[in-house]
Design a protein around this motif. Structure first.
Motif, PDB file in Angstrom:
ATOM      1  N   THR A  23      -5.575   0.418  -4.095  1.00 47.96           N
ATOM      2  CA  THR A  23      -6.233  -0.342  -3.533  1.00 47.96           C
ATOM      3  C   THR A  23      -5.131  -1.115  -2.745  1.00 47.96           C
ATOM      4  N   SER A  24      -5.599  -2.104  -1.771  1.00 49.38           N
ATOM      5  CA  SER A  24      -4.726  -3.050  -1.275  1.00 49.38           C
ATOM      6  C   SER A  24      -4.367  -4.235  -2.260  1.00 49.38           C
ATOM      7  N   ALA A  28      -6.891  -6.209  -4.742  1.00 45.40           N
ATOM      8  CA  ALA A  28      -6.474  -6.512  -6.314  1.00 45.40           C
ATOM      9  C   ALA A  28      -6.476  -7.645  -6.780  1.00 45.40           C
ATOM     10  N   ARG A  29      -5.851  -8.478  -5.908  1.00 47.70           N
ATOM     11  CA  ARG A  29      -5.652  -9.934  -6.704  1.00 47.70           C
ATOM     12  C   ARG A  29      -6.832 -10.568  -6.431  1.00 47.70           C
ATOM     13  N   ALA A  30      -7.910 -10.271  -5.535  1.00 52.17           N
ATOM     14  CA  ALA A  30      -9.226 -10.997  -5.231  1.00 52.17           C
ATOM     15  C   ALA A  30      -9.943 -10.803  -6.554  1.00 52.17           C
ATOM     16  N   ARG A  31      -9.638  -9.336  -7.014  1.00 53.38           N
ATOM     17  CA  ARG A  31     -10.599  -8.885  -8.142  1.00 53.38           C
ATOM     18  C   ARG A  31     -10.223  -9.506  -9.745  1.00 53.38           C
ATOM     19  N   VAL A 119      -3.718   0.205 -14.249  1.00 49.92           N
ATOM     20  CA  VAL A 119      -3.441  -0.191 -12.957  1.00 49.92           C
ATOM     21  C   VAL A 119      -3.520  -1.778 -13.002  1.00 49.92           C
ATOM     22  N   ALA A 120      -2.909  -2.232 -11.988  1.00 51.43           N
ATOM     23  CA  ALA A 120      -2.454  -3.626 -12.040  1.00 51.43           C
ATOM     24  C   ALA A 120      -3.286  -4.226 -10.995  1.00 51.43           C
ATOM     25  N   ALA A 176       0.250  -5.615  -7.901  1.00 53.61           N
ATOM     26  CA  ALA A 176      -1.224  -5.589  -7.686  1.00 53.61           C
ATOM     27  C   ALA A 176      -1.498  -4.376  -6.854  1.00 53.61           C
ATOM     28  N   GLY A 177      -2.552  -3.715  -7.219  1.00 51.19           N
ATOM     29  CA  GLY A 177      -3.109  -2.577  -6.368  1.00 51.19           C
ATOM     30  C   GLY A 177      -2.398  -1.329  -6.375  1.00 51.19           C
ATOM     31  N   SER A 178      -1.637  -1.194  -7.404  1.00 52.39           N
ATOM     32  CA  SER A 178      -0.687  -0.113  -7.818  1.00 52.39           C
ATOM     33  C   SER A 178      -0.716   0.173  -9.177  1.00 52.39           C
ATOM     34  N   GLY A 179      -0.117   1.328  -9.772  1.00 55.69           N
ATOM     35  CA  GLY A 179      -0.428   1.477 -11.139  1.00 55.69           C
ATOM     36  C   GLY A 179       0.611   2.636 -11.597  1.00 55.69           C
TER      37      GLY A 179
END
Ligand SMILES: O=C(O)CCC(=O)C(=O)O
Length: 230
Positions: A23-24, A28-31, A119-120, A176-179
């Motif tokens: 994801t972007s 990810a940071r918003a979640r 996932v981060a 964030a958004g990667s894993g």
């Protein structure tokens, strides 16, 4: 620990590989910010199987890029056996001991029909408590583990495996958004967060049909993502 018994497995020679941009970073940071706001008051550190009840977790486990990467490892039919949310609050003493994701007191996963994803939702680095892995440790197969209490783990479900300090250990920072995808036998751990913001990550155990051997002989019921016959 011996490291010569088995082939490298399906993920890579090292036993892990990155999955970029499932994801972007912003999404990810918003979640993560929402989770932090929800759980800050009680300083909640773990959430078990959020994919069973929480829409945000259901969206993550079925994120197309993540699922495609998983299918590239274990084939087209994919289900989720387990998810585990970890929030490392800054300054809190929260070490996750060395462990392997595919084995515990309840079950054992076939490492050729399963893969773990971490996932981060925030950036994770050595300061904030990213994963550390022992490259190629999957070659040793599943190792004897201690119970949570005996291993010194006060929280979490991780079952400690003794790892000698002389064994090569590698930090695996993730944006964030990667894993990271990991062989379910790969030894990994994480240290406490000594940074200033919360570190939020979700561990997912993905399985292909027939991957799960329940210790009590019961039939497993993983959550289908793709394919039929679950
Ligand atoms: O999030 C972490 O720091 C570690 C989580 C982990 O290793 C696991 O759930 O298997």
């Amino acid at each position: 620990m011996t490291t010569t018994a088995y082939a490298a497995g399906l993920v890579s020679a090292a036993g892990y590989r990155h999955v970029h941009d499932w994801t972007s970073q912003a999404a990810a940071r918003a979640r993560a910010a929402e989770l932090v706001a929800t759980h800050r008051a009680e300083a909640r550190e773990i959430g078990r199987n959020p994919h069973l009840t929480e829409e945000w977790a259901q969206a993550i486990v079925s994120a197309p890029r993540l699922v495609a990467a998983v299918q590239g490892v274990i084939g087209p039919d994919v289900a989720v056996e387990n998810t585990f949310l970890v929030i490392k609050w800054p300054g809190a003493d929260f070490e996750v001991p060395w462990h392997q994701d595919g084995i515990n007191t309840r079950l054992e996963l076939d490492p050729y029909r399963s893969v773990a994803a971490w996932v981060a939702l925030t950036d994770a680095d050595e300061t904030t408590g990213c994963l550390h892995v022992v490259p190629e440790s999957q070659r040793a197969g599943y190792l004897p583990y201690e119970t949570e209490a005996a291993s010194g783990a006060r929280r979490g479900r991780a079952l400690g495996v003794r790892v000698d300090d002389s064994v090569t250990q590698v930090a695996v920072p993730v944006r964030a958004g990667s894993g990271v995808l990991m062989d379910t036998r790969l030894l990994h751990c994480s240290h406490s967060n000594t940074g200033t913001g919360a570190r939020v990550g979700l561990n997912i155990r993905y399985v292909a049909p027939g991957a799960i051997a329940m210790r009590d002989g019961s039939s497993p019921s993983p959550t289908a993502i793709t394919g039929t016959g679950w």
